[in-house]
Design a protein around this motif. Structure first.
Motif, mmCIF file in Angstrom:
data_model
loop_
_atom_site.group_PDB
_atom_site.id
_atom_site.type_symbol
_atom_site.label_atom_id
_atom_site.label_comp_id
_atom_site.label_asym_id
_atom_site.label_seq_id
_atom_site.Cartn_x
_atom_site.Cartn_y
_atom_site.Cartn_z
ATOM 1 N N ILE A 1 -0.147 3.725 -3.701
ATOM 2 C CA ILE A 1 0.141 2.360 -4.153
ATOM 3 C C ILE A 1 -1.030 1.430 -3.870
ATOM 4 C CG2 ILE A 1 1.579 0.328 -3.681
ATOM 5 C CD1 ILE A 1 3.950 2.215 -3.369
ATOM 6 N N ASP B 1 2.272 -3.004 -11.139
ATOM 7 C CA ASP B 1 3.261 -3.682 -10.306
ATOM 8 C C ASP B 1 4.165 -4.498 -11.222
ATOM 9 O OD1 ASP B 1 4.006 -4.679 -7.369
ATOM 10 O OD2 ASP B 1 4.002 -6.420 -8.703
ATOM 11 N N SER C 1 3.809 1.314 -8.975
ATOM 12 C CA SER C 1 4.446 1.339 -7.651
ATOM 13 C C SER C 1 5.891 1.830 -7.729
ATOM 14 C CB SER C 1 4.389 -0.049 -7.010
ATOM 15 O OG SER C 1 5.016 -1.015 -7.830
ATOM 16 N N THR D 1 7.273 5.298 -6.031
ATOM 17 C CA THR D 1 8.310 5.172 -5.014
ATOM 18 C C THR D 1 9.521 6.035 -5.339
ATOM 19 O OG1 THR D 1 7.624 2.911 -4.493
ATOM 20 C CG2 THR D 1 9.841 3.558 -3.830
#
Length: 488
Positions: free
Chosen positions: A345, A395, A440, A444
């Motif tokens: 990230i 993002d 991101s 995740t």
């Protein structure tokens, strides 16, 4: 960092005076995709352990070279942009560590095994995928967070699906589809609040208008999941019973363990900070683990229960089981398992920051704005821009704000209502962020579920359908009215 501070940061950000051509704006992204393809082909599943990070930093260097050499951007601009972007994801990185701790503690304490045990008894394989999607959606609506949903109930559903013999891509696709549906329509969701605020639309007006595209997208996804479940053989019931027996032999299965998820849900509904909620939930899980799973903790800690409880939170754990698949399922990575994702990230944030500071993001956005001539082309341009922003900025929060700020004047120019912009932004940005391997969100969710982004991507039907549904509704013109007649 708060949403208002994030908006202020974006408003203060200055772009280079020398506009880059579309070719130069797209060059770093094209090179990134090409180098990642080679890296994945060469390293396979190990590509996220270092090679992909190097590729992202190399692509960032290319952005800097173009920005400095062609657009005349001073190096200080790149440093400031990187610092700002990293500060914006700092809280998210801490939450990631807590997700690793929470996942490990919930597994070893027997909470997730208990969910799997009862789930295997209740959910029939023929309706598992549809049930998984619906359960994830309901939990996400209540929590307002796709991430929390996937990190808790999602892990249990993944275990149930694997025990029933489903491919991990299908299971993850159903979990993610439901979780992101709930995230979009929940008034507790930070992305929903952000999208409405960025476009100056009242929150519940935004949510009601989103239902016009969200419900049809979810309906199509559920039909696919139902059909896939009905066409699949029910499997060997005896094998499922064997798996349940292996669970009960390894863990103490008790309905009392469900108190931890219940208390966690109450804390989420009370809107306690995510870090506080996850810390409290992890601590509760450790206590319950000491009470209900002393044997498992003793095995992990070499006879020391406290050491075993701590190990489940911060490091990798393995337990001996009578079933190989169960042994793989209950293995955890704790906080340490999140470090590669955090590393990735940070590198992705650097790439997004250099793309923005170098003027590439602005150049790509201008390309789509030039195609916005009417209702359909404007919505299509917003969708395409959102998808590409997800791939470049990496993002979703920044992408939502950029889409709202950049296209607001375009929608006003074409007399299109603001709620159409907020809805299209969510359809294009929020739900597709999880489909980009270096975004991101994609990184995740892939880490939490233990399934690569490219493996679950084809089965995230809700996430794939939503952008197209936005364009279809624009073509039909259903409830799309001139700005001056906008009402609720």
């Amino acid at each position: 960092m708060g949403l208002s501070n994030l908006q202020d940061t974006l408003k203060r950000r200055k772009y280079p005076h020398h506009h880059l051509s579309i070719t130069l704006s797209l060059a770093p992204l094209v090179m990134l995709v090409g180098m990642l393809a080679v890296t994945i082909h060469t390293y396979g599943s190990n590509s996220l352990s270092g090679p992909s990070q190097v590729v992202l930093l190399m692509s960032s260097a290319i952005c800097c070279l173009i920005g400095i050499g062609v657009a005349g951007v001073p190096w200080r601009k790149f440093e400031q942009s990187i610092t700002q972007n990293i500060s914006q994801v700092a809280t998210a990185l801490i939450i990631l560590l807590f997700i690793g701790a929470l996942g490990g503690a919930w597994m070893v304490s027997g909470i997730v095994p208990t969910m799997i045990y009862y789930g295997l008894e209740i959910i029939h394989p023929s309706v598992f995928l549809a049930s998984t999607c619906i359960i994830s959606a309901l939990v996400s609506i209540m929590t307002g967070s796709s991430l929390t949903t996937i990190a808790t109930i999602g892990l249990a559903l993944m275990g149930i699906g694997k025990a029933q013999g489903f491919d991990e891509g299908w299971i993850a696709g159903a979990i993610i589809s439901g979780a992101y549906f709930g995230d979009k329509v929940s008034p507790l969701s930070d992305t929903t609040v952000l999208a409405a605020g960025a476009c100056d639309v009242p929150l519940f007006t935004h949510i009601r208008y989103m239902l016009l595209t969200t419900i049809p997208s979810m309906a199509v996804a559920l039909i696919i999941f139902i059909a896939a479940g009905l066409m699949r053989n029910s499997g060997d019931i005896g094998q499922l019973e064997t798996f349940r027996q292996a669970l009960s032999a390894r863990f103490c299965i008790s309905p009392w363990l469900m108190l931890v998820p219940l208390i966690t849900a109450v804390m989420i509904v009370k809107r306690l900070p995510a870090i506080v909620t996850m810390f409290a939930s992890t601590l509760l899980a450790m206590i319950f683990g000491l009470i209900f799973q002393p044997e498992a903790l003793g095995e992990i800690g070499g006879g020391d229960l406290f050491s075993g409880a701590m190990q489940s939170v911060f490091g990798p754990t393995t337990l001996s089981t009578s079933d190989a698949m169960l042994g793989e399922l209950v293995s955890t990575r704790g906080m340490a398992g999140m470090m590669s994702t955090i590393w990735l990230i940070l590198c992705a944030v650097c790439f997004g920051a250099t793309m923005t500071a170098g003027g590439m993001t602005a150049g790509i956005t201008r390309m789509f704005i030039s195609f916005a001539k009417g209702r359909v082309s404007t919505v299509t341009s917003t969708v395409a821009s959102g998808l590409l922003l997800n791939a470049t900025v990496a993002d979703q929060y920044i992408c939502i704000l950029l889409s709202g700020n950049v296209f607001r004047n375009i929608y006003e120019k074409h007399n299109l209502e603001a709620r159409l912009l907020s809805r299209t932004t969510e359809d294009a940005v929020t739900v597709t962020s999880v489909l980009v391997p270096w975004n991101s969100c994609g990184m995740t969710q892939s880490t939490v579920l233990g399934v690569s982004t490219l493996t679950y991507l084809p089965y995230c039907f809700f996430n794939i359908i939503s952008p197209f549904m936005s364009i279809i509704m624009a073509m039909i013109g259903f409830r799309i009215m001139p700005r001056k007649k906008e009402n609720e």
